[in-house]
Design an enzyme around this catalytic site. Structure first.
Site, short mmCIF file in Angstrom:
data_model
loop_
_atom_site.label_atom_id
_atom_site.label_comp_id
_atom_site.label_asym_id
_atom_site.label_seq_id
_atom_site.Cartn_x
_atom_site.Cartn_y
_atom_site.Cartn_z
N GLU A 112 0.87 -1.17 0.00
CA GLU A 112 0.00 0.00 0.00
C GLU A 112 0.91 1.22 0.00
OE1 GLU A 112 -2.04 -3.31 2.01
OE2 GLU A 112 -0.33 -2.17 2.76
N TYR A 124 7.52 2.03 -7.64
CA TYR A 124 6.85 0.73 -7.67
C TYR A 124 6.45 0.34 -9.10
CZ TYR A 124 6.68 1.79 -2.69
OH TYR A 124 7.00 2.13 -1.40
#
Length: 181
Positions: A112, A124
């Protein structure tokens, strides 16, 4: 014009002796930092957790961890001292987490990230993570939503090639015990 030497970053398993520096960074980057006892409990769960610190010289400049469950690895935390942002420390830590996840049999990774943290989301995405949903008010201290991201099939030759390309793109040098992987 200032000329700086290429960065040499050592990434090693987190130990209790690192926690003072880890907690200093934790307090700098998170509105509600993890406690010393929480880190100790995570470090004690060696069968399902792995935590690492990044050092430049003798200074700890970042840390990261994963939790493993079946063939999934969940990035529990990743943080870099603000003085070392934009120096590929986060990339190096995520490379090590991914290698550790693979060594422990993971095929997928998840995490998250704050919706407002675009720099982290970009990092990411370079690792193949894609958004799959939003967790409303996940970060209760600020009532901020979390973007849930996953990357699948990290155990494939294509993903190994992606990791190798990311590693080659790093300036400077990363030192770690390659026998771990």
């Amino acid at each position: 014009m200032t000329v700086t030497a290429p960065l040499v970053v050592s990434v090693v398993p987190m130990r209790r002796r690192h926690l003072r520096s880890v907690l200093r960074i934790e307090a700098l980057v998170y509105p509600r930092p993890w406690s010393h006892s929480l880190f100790l409990s995570e470090l004690a769960l060696r069968g399902s957790r792995a935590y690492f610190v990044a050092r430049v010289g003798r200074d700890i400049v970042g840390y990261a961890g994963i939790m493993l469950s079946g063939d999934d690895a969940h990035v529990t935390t990743i943080a870099v001292d603000p003085a070392h942002h934009r120096h590929t420390v986060g990339t190096r830590l995520l490379l090590v987490l991914t290698r550790e996840a693979l060594a422990r049999g993971a095929r997928h990774m998840t995490l998250e990230v704050r919706l407002s943290n675009h720099a982290a989301q970009d990092l990411y995405r370079r690792f193949g993570f894609g958004p799959v949903g939003v967790r409303k008010n996940y970060y209760q201290e600020t009532n901020e939503d979390a973007l849930v991201m996953w990357v699948h099939e990290i155990d494939t030759p294509d993903y190994a090639a992606l990791l190798a390309a990311l590693e080659r793109s790093l300036p400077g040098q990363t030192l770690y015990d390659e026998r771990r992987w």
